[in-house]
Enzyme design. Structure first.
Site, mmCIF file in Angstrom:
data_model
loop_
_atom_site.group_PDB
_atom_site.id
_atom_site.type_symbol
_atom_site.label_atom_id
_atom_site.label_comp_id
_atom_site.label_asym_id
_atom_site.label_seq_id
_atom_site.Cartn_x
_atom_site.Cartn_y
_atom_site.Cartn_z
ATOM 1 N N GLY A 236 74.354 30.707 37.055
ATOM 2 C CA GLY A 236 75.578 30.360 38.092
ATOM 3 C C GLY A 236 74.876 29.522 39.430
ATOM 4 O O GLY A 236 75.794 29.404 40.292
ATOM 5 N N GLU B 288 64.382 21.351 36.887
ATOM 6 C CA GLU B 288 64.229 21.996 37.901
ATOM 7 C C GLU B 288 63.791 21.503 39.181
ATOM 8 O O GLU B 288 64.116 22.088 40.378
ATOM 9 C CB GLU B 288 63.139 23.462 37.574
ATOM 10 C CG GLU B 288 63.423 24.492 38.054
ATOM 11 C CD GLU B 288 64.834 24.985 37.454
ATOM 12 O OE1 GLU B 288 65.813 25.347 38.011
ATOM 13 O OE2 GLU B 288 64.797 25.402 36.248
ATOM 14 N N ASP C 70 66.064 21.462 42.018
ATOM 15 C CA ASP C 70 66.197 22.526 42.893
ATOM 16 C C ASP C 70 65.579 22.337 44.187
ATOM 17 O O ASP C 70 65.731 23.462 45.355
ATOM 18 C CB ASP C 70 65.839 23.723 42.367
ATOM 19 C CG ASP C 70 66.910 24.620 41.371
ATOM 20 O OD1 ASP C 70 68.170 24.400 41.637
ATOM 21 O OD2 ASP C 70 66.478 25.517 40.555
ATOM 22 N N THR D 167 71.693 28.375 33.024
ATOM 23 C CA THR D 167 71.082 29.496 33.254
ATOM 24 C C THR D 167 71.364 30.429 32.327
ATOM 25 O O THR D 167 72.278 30.623 31.689
ATOM 26 C CB THR D 167 71.003 30.130 34.677
ATOM 27 O OG1 THR D 167 70.512 28.828 35.427
ATOM 28 C CG2 THR D 167 70.033 31.154 34.949
ATOM 29 N N THR E 246 66.018 29.832 32.949
ATOM 30 C CA THR E 246 66.825 28.789 33.109
ATOM 31 C C THR E 246 66.170 27.354 32.693
ATOM 32 O O THR E 246 64.968 27.312 32.947
ATOM 33 C CB THR E 246 67.414 28.487 34.470
ATOM 34 O OG1 THR E 246 68.557 27.491 34.737
ATOM 35 C CG2 THR E 246 66.462 28.143 35.678
ATOM 36 N N SER F 53 67.948 30.580 42.938
ATOM 37 C CA SER F 53 68.899 31.621 43.347
ATOM 38 C C SER F 53 68.871 32.713 42.274
ATOM 39 O O SER F 53 69.738 33.447 42.377
ATOM 40 C CB SER F 53 70.255 30.818 43.372
ATOM 41 O OG SER F 53 70.103 29.993 44.453
HETATM 42 N N1 GLY Z 1 67.936 26.521 38.549
HETATM 43 C C1 GLY Z 1 69.005 27.298 39.294
HETATM 44 C C2 GLY Z 1 68.190 28.168 40.060
HETATM 45 O O1 GLY Z 1 66.941 28.559 39.843
HETATM 46 O O2 GLY Z 1 68.835 28.587 41.172
#
Ligand code: GLY
EC number: 2.3.2.2
Length: 562
Positions: A463, A410, A413, A371, A389, A443
């Site tokens: 992170g 992704e 997630d 990210t 990200t 996040s």
């Molecule tokens: N790919 C990490 C987030 O979106 O939290």
């Protein structure tokens, strides 16, 4: 027990010196505009746009495309994210360009016939790829709120791809780490290996394929990406390599505008992202609880303030993982979660807590900061916070044909199986189960903080779940502990997300005695390598000066102003 890697007592004696960080760590100041990102060249691209008369949104689009070239692990056009915008005229908005699950996705698509998650399937290869949103998001932001043409704002990125940029130490480290993966794909190896070997710090990296892709987008806009040749290349490659992406996934993808998630903390208004990111909700829940404690009186990194913050993190993550998912698919009980009465009752529970009953879970956490975040303010009074990200470093580690850019992973997630911890050790609920066209819970926490109707802070971080706590601690450092923005960003961090039941601390976060006091109260503490990278701007309300802070943990970044 003091965790896996013990802090040498001698180092701990130096902690008081660190407490004076406010005097030592100074931000960059400028009177008009400020751009802060993890890559100095990308910050330069943003400042160039601001100096040329562009606004913060123009600069944000330019930096987004520039990072896609000069921060290949994480900057992207093959991923997605969120942009929080505060306009000089007082309007606030969020651009949601989070990726979506392909229309052929199914809830159990990552499970084998025994119901087990196929190792690596959520993070590597085309099955891990969700429909990218970055190009649509940047286009939407520019069209609605920018003042420059697409060609103008994309020019720095195109030149950087065409003429090359000098590989940073950070790049070189990750190119080395992923060299064997790159080697398995000739089109990836042709770009990211130099005669079969990883690029070294200072080498010139030219990305002709990416330059060509960026030119097509500059010429034809998001249409080229979602309905033109780029979509076709991705879908064909996906078909060839076991993926499920279709042209319809691309032609129907849309970025959208959302109202920011807002909350108040000690007289400051916090604007952030609502679901499908958990970032704003979880941050606001933690702040709402902590509002009931006098952190400054308890003392910076005292055992008592640590306990209160850790417990706020526990409740925040528990609710995140239990209730939240894409609001187009599930109801997110935000009002109940964030009600004043609930915050007060959770704070009361924390006050009544003396000793914690720790669970014996020890997990070796491998940091994966991936990210990237950047923050921008302009001379007109507009402010933009962007976090976007590919998820893991280099996403799914695949590039479609000669498009020249990595595609995200992704899909990891999502809750791929009840009880299964994803790469960030998040154990999430069915609210975040996979569904066709659904956005995975994020996040990411880009934030703009207002004071009396004026922009005060712009910040965010990479992170994974650590984004939320890195942003939380930075806000507290400024608002409760009175640190300047650079000291607030650089101060050592800690992170707690309930599962695993371990408080991670960066080196020099706690004195030996405080660690012992927390262990006595029942916490498992482990020291980890530094994480996250907060990129922030603070505007001094007295004189309007812009103070930029690039995280010390990311020396290739820069706060640049004018
Ligand atoms: N790919 C990490 C987030 O979106 O939290």
């Amino acid at each position: 027990m003091l965790g896996i890697r013990k802090i040498p007592p001698l180092l701990l004696l130096s902690f008081p010196l660190l407490c004076m960080a406010g005097d030592v760590h100074q931000p960059v100041s400028a009177s008009q505009g400020m751009v802060v990102s993890e890559q100095k060249i990308a910050s330069q691209a943003g400042v160039t746009i601001l100096r040329a008369g562009g606004n913060a949104i123009d600069a944000a689009v330019a930096v987004g495309y520039a990072l896609a070239v000069v921060n290949p692990c994480c900057g992207n056009i093959g991923g997605g994210g969120f942009m929080v915008i505060r306009l000089a005229d007082g309007r606030n908005t969020v651009i949601n360009f989070r990726e979506k699950a392909p229309l052929r996705a199914t809830q159990n698509m990552f499970l084998d016939k025994f119901g087990n998650v196929v190792p690596g399937s959520t993070t590597n290869g085309y099955l891990a790829v969700a429909v990218p949103g970055t190009v649509a998001g940047l286009e939407l932001a520019l069209t609605r709120y920018g003042t420059m043409t697409r060609r103008q704002v994309m020019e720095p990125a195109i030149l950087l791809a065409e003429n090359g940029y000098r590989v940073t130490a950070f790049d070189a480290r990750w190119f080395q780490a992923y060299a064997s993966t790159f080697r398995t794909q000739p089109n990836v190896a042709a770009i990211f290996l130099k005669q079969g070997k990883p690029y070294q710090t200072g080498d010139l990296l030219i990305q002709q394929d990416l330059a060509q892709t960026l030119k097509l987008i500059a010429e034809n806009g998001a249409h080229e990406f979602y309905k033109g040749s780029i979509a076709r290349h991705i879908v064909e490659s996906s078909n060839r390599h076991g993926g499920i992406l279709t042209l319809e996934d691309f032609s129907t993808y849309q970025a959208e505008e959302l109202s920011p998630l807002t909350c108040r903390y000690r007289g400051y208004d916090v604007l952030s992202v609502p679901p499908p990111s958990s970032g704003g909700v979880t941050l606001c829940e933690m702040l709402g609880i902590l509002q009931h404690f006098s952190l400054s009186n308890e003392g910076f990194r005292s055992a008592q303030s640590m306990q209160n913050i850790i417990e706020a993190m526990r409740y925040g993550f528990n609710d995140r993982n239990t209730f939240l998912g894409d609001p187009d698919f599930v109801k997110n009980p935000l009002e109940q979660m964030l009600s004043r009465a609930r915050m007060e009752s959770l704070a009361d529970k924390i006050k009544a807590t003396r000793l914690i009953q720790p669970e014996n879970i020890m997990i070796d956490f491998h940091e994966n900061t991936d990210t990237t975040h950047y923050s921008i303010v302009d001379r007109f009074g507009n402010a933009v916070a962007v976090t976007y990200t590919l998820n893991g470093f280099f996403g799914a580690k695949v590039i479609a044909d000669h498009t020249g850019f990595f595609l995200n992973d992704e899909m990891d997630d999502f809750t791929v199986k009840p009880g299964f911890a994803n790469k960030f050790e998040l154990v999430q609920s069915s609210a975040n189960a996979i569904s066709p066209g659904k956005r995975p819970l994020s996040s990411m926490t880009p934030v703009i903080v207002m004071k009396n109707g004026r922009v005060f802070l712009v910040l965010g971080s990479p992170g994974g779940p650590r984004i939320i706590t890195a942003v939380l601690l930075t806000l507290i450092n400024v608002i409760d502990y009175g640190m300047n923005i650079r000291a607030a960003v650089d101060a050592p961090r800690f992170h707690y997300q309930g599962t695993p039941d371990i408080v991670d601390i960066e080196p020099l976060t706690l004195s030996f005695l405080t660690s012992k006091a927390l262990e006595y109260r029942g916490y498992h503490i482990t020291t980890q390598s530094p994480w996250a990278a907060v990129e922030a701007v603070l505007i001094d309300k007295a004189n309007g000066m812009r103070y930029g802070a690039n995280d010390d943990r990311r020396p290739d970044g820069a706060a640049l102003g004018y």
